[in-house]
Design an enzyme around this catalytic site. Structure first.
Site, PDB file in Angstrom:
ATOM      1  N   SER A 411      29.390  47.977  43.092  1.00  0.00           N
ATOM      2  CA  SER A 411      30.979  48.733  43.092  1.00  0.00           C
ATOM      3  C   SER A 411      31.591  47.848  41.514  1.00  0.00           C
ATOM      4  CB  SER A 411      31.600  47.247  43.542  1.00  0.00           C
ATOM      5  OG  SER A 411      32.497  48.062  44.609  1.00  0.00           O
ATOM      6  N   PRO A 412      32.883  48.501  41.513  1.00  0.00           N
ATOM      7  CA  PRO A 412      34.035  47.850  40.074  1.00  0.00           C
ATOM      8  C   PRO A 412      34.464  47.192  40.681  1.00  0.00           C
ATOM      9  CG  PRO A 412      34.914  49.733  41.800  1.00  0.00           C
ATOM     10  CD  PRO A 412      33.380  49.947  42.132  1.00  0.00           C
ATOM     11  N   CYS A 414      36.029  43.944  37.710  1.00  0.00           N
ATOM     12  CA  CYS A 414      36.578  43.438  36.734  1.00  0.00           C
ATOM     13  C   CYS A 414      36.020  42.429  36.039  1.00  0.00           C
ATOM     14  CB  CYS A 414      37.819  43.045  36.868  1.00  0.00           C
ATOM     15  SG  CYS A 414      39.151  44.289  36.393  1.00  0.00           S
ATOM     16  N   GLN A 489      36.128  54.101  36.581  1.00  0.00           N
ATOM     17  CA  GLN A 489      36.861  53.529  37.118  1.00  0.00           C
ATOM     18  C   GLN A 489      38.113  53.541  35.898  1.00  0.00           C
ATOM     19  OE1 GLN A 489      37.960  49.915  39.692  1.00  0.00           O
ATOM     20  NE2 GLN A 489      38.169  51.153  41.091  1.00  0.00           N
ATOM     21  N   TYR A 570      47.482  48.424  43.118  1.00  0.00           N
ATOM     22  CA  TYR A 570      47.645  48.248  42.069  1.00  0.00           C
ATOM     23  C   TYR A 570      48.663  49.635  41.922  1.00  0.00           C
ATOM     24  CZ  TYR A 570      44.693  45.361  41.243  1.00  0.00           C
ATOM     25  OH  TYR A 570      43.414  44.187  41.172  1.00  0.00           O
ATOM     26  N   ARG A 618      39.136  55.877  45.058  1.00  0.00           N
ATOM     27  CA  ARG A 618      39.163  54.566  45.424  1.00  0.00           C
ATOM     28  C   ARG A 618      40.512  54.606  46.388  1.00  0.00           C
ATOM     29  NH1 ARG A 618      37.413  48.524  44.845  1.00  0.00           N
ATOM     30  NH2 ARG A 618      34.984  49.164  45.896  1.00  0.00           N
ATOM     31  N   GLY A 711      29.856  44.518  45.371  1.00  0.00           N
ATOM     32  CA  GLY A 711      30.151  43.645  44.642  1.00  0.00           C
ATOM     33  C   GLY A 711      29.612  42.831  44.132  1.00  0.00           C
ATOM     34  N   ARG A 712      30.038  41.702  44.670  1.00  0.00           N
ATOM     35  CA  ARG A 712      28.979  40.234  44.805  1.00  0.00           C
ATOM     36  C   ARG A 712      28.107  40.331  44.556  1.00  0.00           C
ATOM     37  NH1 ARG A 712      33.148  37.931  48.792  1.00  0.00           N
ATOM     38  NH2 ARG A 712      32.840  39.741  49.846  1.00  0.00           N
TER      39      ARG A 712
HETATM   40  C1  LIG Z   1      34.696  39.586  40.579  1.00  0.00           C
HETATM   41  C2  LIG Z   1      35.760  40.948  40.829  1.00  0.00           C
HETATM   42  C3  LIG Z   1      35.894  41.958  40.252  1.00  0.00           C
HETATM   43  C4  LIG Z   1      36.329  42.993  40.907  1.00  0.00           C
HETATM   44  N1  LIG Z   1      37.342  43.926  40.495  1.00  0.00           N
HETATM   45  C5  LIG Z   1      37.633  44.677  41.040  1.00  0.00           C
HETATM   46  C6  LIG Z   1      37.849  46.430  40.145  1.00  0.00           C
HETATM   47  O1  LIG Z   1      38.010  46.502  38.476  1.00  0.00           O
HETATM   48  N2  LIG Z   1      38.207  47.660  40.927  1.00  0.00           N
HETATM   49  C7  LIG Z   1      37.753  47.645  42.245  1.00  0.00           C
HETATM   50  O2  LIG Z   1      38.283  48.890  42.384  1.00  0.00           O
HETATM   51  N3  LIG Z   1      38.158  46.406  43.094  1.00  0.00           N
HETATM   52  C8  LIG Z   1      37.403  45.350  41.627  1.00  0.00           C
HETATM   53  N4  LIG Z   1      36.719  44.620  42.917  1.00  0.00           N
HETATM   54  C9  LIG Z   1      36.482  45.166  44.585  1.00  0.00           C
HETATM   55  C10 LIG Z   1      35.105  45.033  44.103  1.00  0.00           C
HETATM   56  O3  LIG Z   1      35.154  46.569  43.657  1.00  0.00           O
HETATM   57  C11 LIG Z   1      34.232  44.930  45.673  1.00  0.00           C
HETATM   58  O4  LIG Z   1      34.956  46.210  46.626  1.00  0.00           O
HETATM   59  C12 LIG Z   1      34.611  44.021  46.717  1.00  0.00           C
HETATM   60  O5  LIG Z   1      34.264  43.167  46.164  1.00  0.00           O
HETATM   61  C13 LIG Z   1      33.823  43.313  48.354  1.00  0.00           C
HETATM   62  O6  LIG Z   1      32.800  43.688  47.768  1.00  0.00           O
HETATM   63  P1  LIG Z   1      31.463  42.549  48.215  1.00  0.00           P
HETATM   64  O7  LIG Z   1      31.390  42.440  49.382  1.00  0.00           O
HETATM   65  O8  LIG Z   1      30.242  43.158  47.787  1.00  0.00           O
HETATM   66  O9  LIG Z   1      31.893  41.685  47.153  1.00  0.00           O
HETATM   67  C14 LIG Z   1      36.416  43.517  42.536  1.00  0.00           C
HETATM   68  C15 LIG Z   1      35.622  41.849  42.958  1.00  0.00           C
HETATM   69  C16 LIG Z   1      35.365  41.470  41.975  1.00  0.00           C
HETATM   70  C17 LIG Z   1      34.928  40.271  43.425  1.00  0.00           C
END
Ligand SMILES: Cc1cc2nc3c(=O)[nH]c(=O)nc-3n(C[C@H](O)[C@H](O)[C@H](O)COP(=O)(O)O)c2cc1C
Ligand SMILES: Cc1cc2nc3c(=O)[nH]c(=O)nc-3n(C[C@H](O)[C@H](O)[C@H](O)COP(=O)(O)OP(=O)(O)OC[C@H]3O[C@@H](n4cnc5c(N)ncnc54)[C@H](O)[C@@H]3O)c2cc1C
Length: 783
Positions: A411-412, A414, A489, A570, A618, A711-712
């Site tokens: 997942s995206p 930052c 993204q 955003y 998204r 993501g995480r």
């Molecule tokens: C450190 C971090 C940075 C993130 N940055 C973005 C981002 O740049 N763009 C985005 O769409 N989502 C961002 N997210 C959200 C993740 O893409 C994801 O939707 C969210 O962490 C839930 O998924 P998970 O439970 O697998 O972590 C970020 C999440 C984390 C933890």
């Protein structure tokens, strides 16, 4: 101690038994308006775990209950002429009438006074009681009388249901999904004693009306059901007993305790019948109440302890019931599914049962699910093995000309580590290692389209040549060393811009070195955030051209796919949500207007981005806030983007407003992906608290998403997909040649690890009562 209990249902009677056992000197009276053997309903169900609890708390009633029980292990799903029978479920059924008679008998033995045909209307007559238990059922008069205090919330669900009985024997908990000329009907049926089964019929209000059930008497409506389900009833009659059609009320109460008075059972909280937990919750409430009062210095302290200690468990069960009831309410979403995929969806609807878990108990069923999935992939033109397929996670997927080797996605995220928007070595290693880690698709973090579009000073960008060159290097590395595809993204922070790095204070405004921020409307995120400037047309045009320029740079970098970030509050999301868009021009007001600018940007990107490469969007499918975007809106949003030729909707939620109230939990956003995918009929990617390959397979196999992003979990484990491939024996997964010895070892070990794990799970699983009973009744000669 004097205890008055209003209501002689399972909650009231079991509370009386446990309290009297605990305090033999207590004077306990149960007041019940009905006669002793006068009861509605047919059977009740308990799981093995619930029975374990009953065994521990009152052995005599447990023994009598279990002597009377019918056991079954299988769940059978009948759908479109097929039946799928899945074993290993361990449930017991009992007649509600017998259960109540057993509890009454046991209460009497212990010295509880039972006053039948005594309706309590005025609690003043209980004024001398030290403890008053309100176990007066789902329509609790006293909960409503003190509604200001208990603050009940009653969510009356749309579907209609009626409880009936039959003499039809059943060897499994049976779900029948029946197409009729009026619409779908569902039967939830199980046997509770020899020659008796419970039948709950359910349908949506439109089908109910079309079928002419409105206003029919009990017998006539039973006859109508007997016509519909006659092919299965095989001549057995349907029995009625207060079998009126009604809507299920989901009851929740903010408070359960008022002075020395406490709500118990259905009176305080209900759980939808589809998870069969109403009676279980009622009796476990009684256990929790007795436990809380055991060593409490005063009744008030005990009641406080009961409420504090019990609430989480009840809410968890209610959440599972909610998820399950929503599945049944929206069964039409899945009506055109392959029957085995449909049955898998029924089994896994409330998250407790998963792909791996079913694989242990019903491997043939899961093998059939895998084959159906592979057939579907094969029909899309992939030359995959349909007879001995790999698990759904490792099935390929295509969007335009981009083919993904598997369905796991990074997942995206930052990284807040760019220098003036330029990705650095950290990014090369970060993206490079996750690509080598085996995911089919990896996303960049939100890459900002201009300097002022950044969230934080550490955000990556793509508005100048230096950034383009740095991204180009990373894309080249990914393509040269992995089979992963790479999606860019693009986003603009809007009112959440000019904020601190995540680890210095997420979304908090920068103290120094900030910049002006813009949004759909001039509403700051926090009261002390920068106040954004409302975008005018000229500024909107400039931003649109920034997006297009960044996409053109992205194409030159070699990215395989482009995602437009319209989520998480955003800039573009701020247009979509009514909570952040208060404009009165053509870009505010209706959802159609609020979507206008995000769609303009999307369309401009779609024109600039090569035709053969896919694009995703998204979205936040709910704002988790009153008056904000809901799942139904998300379906409209997805449809609008689909009309603009989006290839995939990346379904996230929230982060729109700071006072949102998300309901977190395992896979908590997946229901939104399910809704968008199966109502708007677009491909979706789901994400959010998905932590295991088992969950990935569960979601894919049930048709709740086409891709699954993590993501995480990928932050701590770049090789998540490679490890999962070894576990599921998906040999075809790409490993760079440098890592071949590692692959050979993990694949070799995984076969053994998996065998050991399965053996342990089987060994550790306690015998079900059905097995124990079968053993106990086995003739000795057969030993
Ligand atoms: C450190 C971090 C940075 C993130 N940055 C973005 C981002 O740049 N763009 C985005 O769409 N989502 C961002 N997210 C959200 C993740 O893409 C994801 O939707 C969210 O962490 C839930 O998924 P998970 O439970 O697998 O972590 C970020 C999440 C984390 C933890
Ligand atoms: C029509 C119907 C059929 C059902 N059938 C089934 C079934 O087949 N299987 C199943 O698992 N679950 C069934 N349920 C759900 C299940 O009964 C409940 O989840 C469970 O019984 C909750 O237990 P309880 O003790 O909290 O409430 P209840 O069992 O509802 O008991 C409350 C009792 O309080 C009494 N009462 C109410 N007000 C007063 C008053 N003012 N004074 C004196 N007495 C009062 C009522 O007569 C009732 O006996 C059915 C529910 C309904 C409404």
């Amino acid at each position: 101690m004097k205890v008055a209990i209003i209501g002689g249902g399972p909650a009231g009677l079991y509370a009386a038994i446990l309290l009297r056992k605990q305090r033999p000197e207590a004077d306990i009276t149960v007041y019940e308006r009905n006669r002793a053997d006068d009861t509605f309903g047919f059977g009740v169900v308990f799981s093995d775990a619930t029975l374990d609890n009953f065994e521990k708390y009152d052995l005599p009633s447990y023994r009598r209950i279990t002597q009377e029980f019918a056991y079954w292990d299988d769940i059978a799903v009948h759908f479109r002429g097929t039946v799928h029978q899945v074993g290993g479920n361990g449930f017991c059924g009992c007649s509600r009438r017998k259960l109540l008679l057993i509890l009454q008998e046991r209460a009497r033995e212990l010295g509880v006074t039972l006053r039948f045909e005594t309706e309590i209307d005025d609690e003043a007559r209980l004024a001398d009681a030290d403890l008053v238990v309100l176990a007066d059922g789902i329509n609790s008069r006293f909960r409503e009388r003190y509604a200001d205090h208990f603050q009940p919330e009653i969510d009356v669900r749309a579907n209609m249901f009626a409880w009936m009985g039959s003499t039809r024997p059943l060897d499994a908990f049976t779900f029948i999904f029946q197409e009729t000329e009026w619409g779908p009907f569902i039967a939830h049926a199980y046997q509770y004693e020899a020659g008796r089964s419970t039948w709950i019929f359910e349908t949506d209000p439109e089908t109910f009306a079309r079928a002419g059930l409105e206003g029919l008497g009990e017998r006539e409506s039973a006859d109508r059901m007997a016509e519909i389900f006659g092919w299965f009833l095989g001549g057995h009659p349907l029995l009625t007993n207060r079998s009126m059609w009604r809507n299920f009320p989901m009851v929740r109460s903010k408070r359960w305790v008022k002075d020395n008075t406490v709500l118990l059972g259905d009176a305080k909280a209900s759980a939808h019948f589809s998870i069969g937990s109403g009676t279980k919750l009622a009796m476990e409430d009684a256990i929790a109440l007795a436990d809380a009062l055991r060593d409490a210095p005063t009744v008030t302290v005990g009641l406080e302890r009961y409420e504090q200690g019990r609430r989480e468990e009840v809410e968890k069960t209610q959440h599972a019931a909610d998820v399950s009831l929503v599945w049944f309410e929206h069964v039409d979403r899945f009506w055109d599914f392959d029957p085995v995929q449909f049955a898998f969806g029924v089994m896994t609807r409330s998250k407790a049962i998963t792909y791996d878990n079913l694989n242990l108990r019903a491997p043939d069923f899961v093998a059939e699910v895998d084959r159906a999935f592979a057939r579907y992939v094969h029909a899309k033109g992939f030359d995959v093995d349909v007879e001995r397929p790999v698990a759904p996670m490792f099935q390929p997927f295509r969007l335009r000309d981009m083919t993904l080797a598997n369905r796991a996605v990074v997942s995206p995220m930052c990284m807040y580590s760019a220098k003036e928007g330029v990705p650095v070595d950290f990014h090369l290693v970060h993206y490079g290692s996750r690509a080598i880690g085996g995911a089919g698709l990896i996303f960049t973090e939100m890459t900002c389209v201009s300097r002022d579009a950044r969230i934080t000073p550490g955000c990556a960008g793509l508005w100048n040549d230096e950034q383009e060159a740095a991204w180009h290097r990373i894309v080249d590395f990914v393509h040269a060393n992995s089979a992963a595809k790479f999606a860019l993204q693009l986003g603009h922070a809007g009112r959440k811009g000019a904020t601190k790095l995540m680890w210095e204070g997420m979304d908090r405004p920068l103290e120094d070195g900030g910049w002006d921020v813009v949004s759909a409307s001039s509403i700051p995120y926090f009261p002390d955030s920068r106040v954004p400037r409302e975008l005018d047309r000229a500024a909107m045009d400039k931003i649109k051209s920034d997006f297009v320029a960044a996409a053109e740079r992205g194409e030159r970098c070699g990215f395989d796919m482009l995602e437009l970030h319209c989520a998480h509050g955003y800039l573009l999301a701020s247009f979509i949500s009514p909570l952040t868009n208060k404009r009165d021009d053509a870009y505010g007001g209706s959802l159609e207007n609020r979507l206008r600018f995000p769609l303009e940007v999307f369309e401009a990107l779609r024109t600039a981005w090569p035709k053969h490469k896919p694009m995703s969007v998204r979205i936040s499918a709910t704002d988790w806030a009153e008056g904000g975007i809901t799942g139904d809106d998300a379906v409209q949003v997805a449809r609008a983007f689909a009309e603009a030729s989006v290839d995939l909707v990346d379904v996230s939620t929230g982060q729109t407003v700071r006072d949102a109230q998300p309901i977190y939990g395992r896979m908590f956003q997946t229901p939104f992906s399910d809704q968008v995918r199966n109502e708007a009929r677009v491909a979706t990617m789901c994400v959010g608290n998905i932590t295991s390959a088992d969950q990935v397979n569960t979601i894919l196999a049930a048709g709740r998403a086409d891709l699954v992003a993590l993501g995480r979990p990928h932050l701590v484990d770049p090789a998540f997909t490679l490890k999962a491939a070894a576990w599921y024996g998906a040999e075809g997964v790409f490993y760079p040649p440098q890592y071949q010895p590692g692959k050979e070892q993990i694949f070799r070990n995984s076969v053994r690890d998996r065998q050991e794990f399965e053996e342990l799970r089987i060994k550790a699983k306690p015998k079900t009562r059905a097995e124990l009973k079968a053993e106990a009744t086995k003739p000795l000669a057969a030993e």
